[in-house]
Design a protein around this motif. Structure first.
Motif, short mmCIF file in Angstrom:
data_model
loop_
_atom_site.label_atom_id
_atom_site.label_comp_id
_atom_site.label_asym_id
_atom_site.label_seq_id
_atom_site.Cartn_x
_atom_site.Cartn_y
_atom_site.Cartn_z
N ALA A 205 26.89 -14.52 75.55
CA ALA A 205 27.24 -15.88 75.95
C ALA A 205 26.52 -16.34 77.22
O ALA A 205 26.74 -17.46 77.66
N SER A 206 25.65 -15.51 77.78
CA SER A 206 25.02 -15.90 79.05
C SER A 206 23.86 -16.86 78.86
O SER A 206 23.40 -17.46 79.83
N SER A 207 23.34 -17.01 77.64
CA SER A 207 22.22 -17.94 77.43
C SER A 207 22.17 -18.37 75.97
O SER A 207 22.93 -17.87 75.13
N GLY A 208 21.28 -19.31 75.69
CA GLY A 208 20.92 -19.67 74.33
C GLY A 208 22.09 -20.07 73.43
O GLY A 208 22.96 -20.87 73.81
N ILE A 209 22.10 -19.52 72.24
CA ILE A 209 23.06 -19.90 71.21
C ILE A 209 24.49 -19.57 71.66
O ILE A 209 25.41 -20.38 71.49
N GLY A 210 24.69 -18.40 72.26
CA GLY A 210 26.03 -18.00 72.69
C GLY A 210 26.57 -18.92 73.78
O GLY A 210 27.74 -19.34 73.73
N ALA A 211 25.74 -19.28 74.75
CA ALA A 211 26.18 -20.18 75.83
C ALA A 211 26.51 -21.56 75.26
O ALA A 211 27.44 -22.23 75.71
N PRO B 272 19.96 -19.00 61.68
CA PRO B 272 18.99 -19.93 62.28
C PRO B 272 17.57 -19.55 61.89
O PRO B 272 17.30 -18.41 61.52
N ALA B 273 16.65 -20.52 62.01
CA ALA B 273 15.22 -20.20 62.06
C ALA B 273 14.83 -20.34 63.54
O ALA B 273 15.71 -20.28 64.41
N ALA B 274 13.54 -20.54 63.84
CA ALA B 274 13.11 -20.57 65.24
C ALA B 274 13.89 -21.63 66.03
O ALA B 274 13.91 -22.81 65.66
P1 NAP Z 1 19.01 -15.33 73.98
O1 NAP Z 1 19.01 -16.64 74.70
O2 NAP Z 1 18.04 -14.28 74.40
O3 NAP Z 1 20.49 -14.77 74.00
C1 NAP Z 1 20.80 -13.43 73.70
C2 NAP Z 1 22.14 -13.13 74.33
O4 NAP Z 1 22.47 -11.76 74.03
C3 NAP Z 1 22.14 -13.28 75.84
O5 NAP Z 1 23.36 -13.82 76.26
C4 NAP Z 1 22.00 -11.84 76.33
O6 NAP Z 1 22.63 -11.76 77.60
C5 NAP Z 1 22.79 -11.10 75.26
N1 NAP Z 1 22.39 -9.70 75.18
C6 NAP Z 1 21.14 -9.20 75.02
N2 NAP Z 1 21.17 -7.85 75.05
C7 NAP Z 1 22.49 -7.50 75.24
C8 NAP Z 1 23.16 -6.27 75.38
N3 NAP Z 1 22.50 -5.09 75.34
N4 NAP Z 1 24.51 -6.28 75.56
C9 NAP Z 1 25.18 -7.46 75.62
N5 NAP Z 1 24.59 -8.66 75.50
C10 NAP Z 1 23.25 -8.68 75.32
O7 NAP Z 1 18.73 -15.55 72.43
P2 NAP Z 1 19.44 -16.43 71.29
O8 NAP Z 1 18.35 -17.03 70.51
O9 NAP Z 1 20.50 -17.29 71.84
O10 NAP Z 1 20.07 -15.26 70.41
C11 NAP Z 1 21.39 -15.26 69.94
C12 NAP Z 1 21.40 -14.74 68.51
O11 NAP Z 1 20.69 -15.65 67.67
C13 NAP Z 1 20.74 -13.38 68.31
O12 NAP Z 1 21.54 -12.57 67.46
C14 NAP Z 1 19.43 -13.74 67.62
O13 NAP Z 1 18.93 -12.68 66.83
C15 NAP Z 1 19.85 -14.94 66.81
N6 NAP Z 1 18.75 -15.79 66.36
C16 NAP Z 1 17.99 -16.46 67.25
C17 NAP Z 1 16.92 -17.25 66.79
C18 NAP Z 1 16.03 -18.01 67.73
O14 NAP Z 1 14.95 -18.45 67.30
N7 NAP Z 1 16.42 -18.20 68.98
C19 NAP Z 1 16.65 -17.33 65.40
C20 NAP Z 1 17.44 -16.63 64.52
C21 NAP Z 1 18.50 -15.88 65.00
P3 NAP Z 1 22.33 -10.70 78.79
O15 NAP Z 1 20.86 -10.57 78.92
O16 NAP Z 1 23.04 -11.33 79.95
O17 NAP Z 1 23.02 -9.44 78.34
#
Ligand code: NAP
Length: 262
Positions: free
Chosen positions: A12-18, A183-185
């Motif tokens: 939840a600290s960034s991106g989709i989770g936040a 999601p995609a990119a």
């Molecule tokens: P992101 O901004 O990098 O977010 C990833 C989150 O996971 C951050 O809050 C990070 O926080 C946390 N995290 C990473 N390693 C961790 C660990 N070892 N323990 C606990 N938390 C951890 O990327 P996002 O795109 O939002 O990704 C969220 C989900 O969407 C992922 O499952 C990703 O595979 C999926 N997704 C993303 C995309 C895309 O294009 N962005 C596309 C398809 C699917 P900390 O660093 O503070 O731990």
């Protein structure tokens, strides 16, 4: 369970989770935010509490660390206020298969599949018992696409889709809702963390649009939500083809083409 149950969001600290955190706060849900970066979680928690008035708790956890994962499992088992799990924390792959180390493979698979599965398994018995609750698993369209050259990441996301389909069959008759979001990119930090400049990609979705679309699917109680898929019938056709294939598996004998030549 009320519709305003507490939502636990991993990553939840960034991106989709936040962004999920922001949207659920606006809907009036209390939150438990989980990630490694406590300072970012604290800043988000204060902002969401100030803006929406909801209670926001921060849990620092590295989900690849056995002790942190076990503590979160205990919380999910015991805290009856938590009615929605957003299984979102994940990482992408840097480099091709031949560039991976044992450690990088272990971390990727542990975070994207083991932690996600164990958190769902921790909460499921309580949800089944109460006949309510939602588990949202974040997969990826990469799970359909070995052509993208992210074989381990894609395999973890194929796992997330399969797991969600299986959990839906097992748990929905007991009142538990399961959603796979693919999601995609999407413009988040995941790209930079994997050493890729997101600005070199074409057609990237903004994260707010992605989460809002995922929540439309959530509100409709959809099993598989693919926000960038414009022709919904494509998914139905794929799933129909899978069921057709299953109907032609006759396990007593090998198919004619595999019979040894006399
Ligand atoms: P992101 O901004 O990098 O977010 C990833 C989150 O996971 C951050 O809050 C990070 O926080 C946390 N995290 C990473 N390693 C961790 C660990 N070892 N323990 C606990 N938390 C951890 O990327 P996002 O795109 O939002 O990704 C969220 C989900 O969407 C992922 O499952 C990703 O595979 C999926 N997704 C993303 C995309 C895309 O294009 N962005 C596309 C398809 C699917 P900390 O660093 O503070 O731990």
């Amino acid at each position: 369970m009320t519709t305003n149950s507490t939502v636990l969001i991993t990553g939840a600290s960034s991106g989709i989770g936040a962004t999920y955190a922001e949207r659920f706060a606006r809907r009036g849900h209390d939150l438990v935010l989980v990630a490694r970066d406590k300072a970012r979680l604290d800043a988000l928690a204060s902002r969401l509490h100030e803006d929406s008035g909801v209670a926001v708790e921060v849990r620092q956890a590295d989900l690849t660390e056995p002790a942190d994962l076990a503590a979160l499992e205990t919380r999910l088992r015991d805290d009856a206020r938590i009615g929605i799990l957003i299984n979102n924390a994940g990482m992408a792959q840097s480099g091709g298969f031949a560039q991976q180390t044992a450690e990088s493979i272990q971390r990727l698979i542990t975070l994207n599949t083991t932690a996600l599965t164990r958190l769902a398994a921790a909460v499921a018995p309580r949800f089944v018992q109460s006949g309510a609750g939602s588990i949202v698993n974040i997969g990826s369209v990469v799970g359909f696409a070995p052509e993208f050259g992210m074989s381990i990441y894609g395999a973890t996301k194929a796992f997330v889709l399969f797991l969600s389909q299986g959990l839906n069959l097992e748990l929905s008759p007991k009142g538990v809702y399961v959603q796979a979001v693919l999601p995609a990119a999407t413009r988040t930090e995941i790209w930079e963390r994997a050493g890729i400049d997101v600005n070199t990609l074409t057609d990237v979705m903004e994260v707010g649009e992605l989460v809002d679309a995922a929540l439309v699917g959530f509100d409709r109680r959809e099993l598989v939500t693919i926000p960038p898929l414009h022709v919904a019938g494509r998914w139905d056709a794929l799933d129909g083809a899978r069921q057709g294939l299953l109907s032609d598996i006759r396990q007593a004998h090998a198919a004619e083409r595999y019979r040894p030549q006399a």
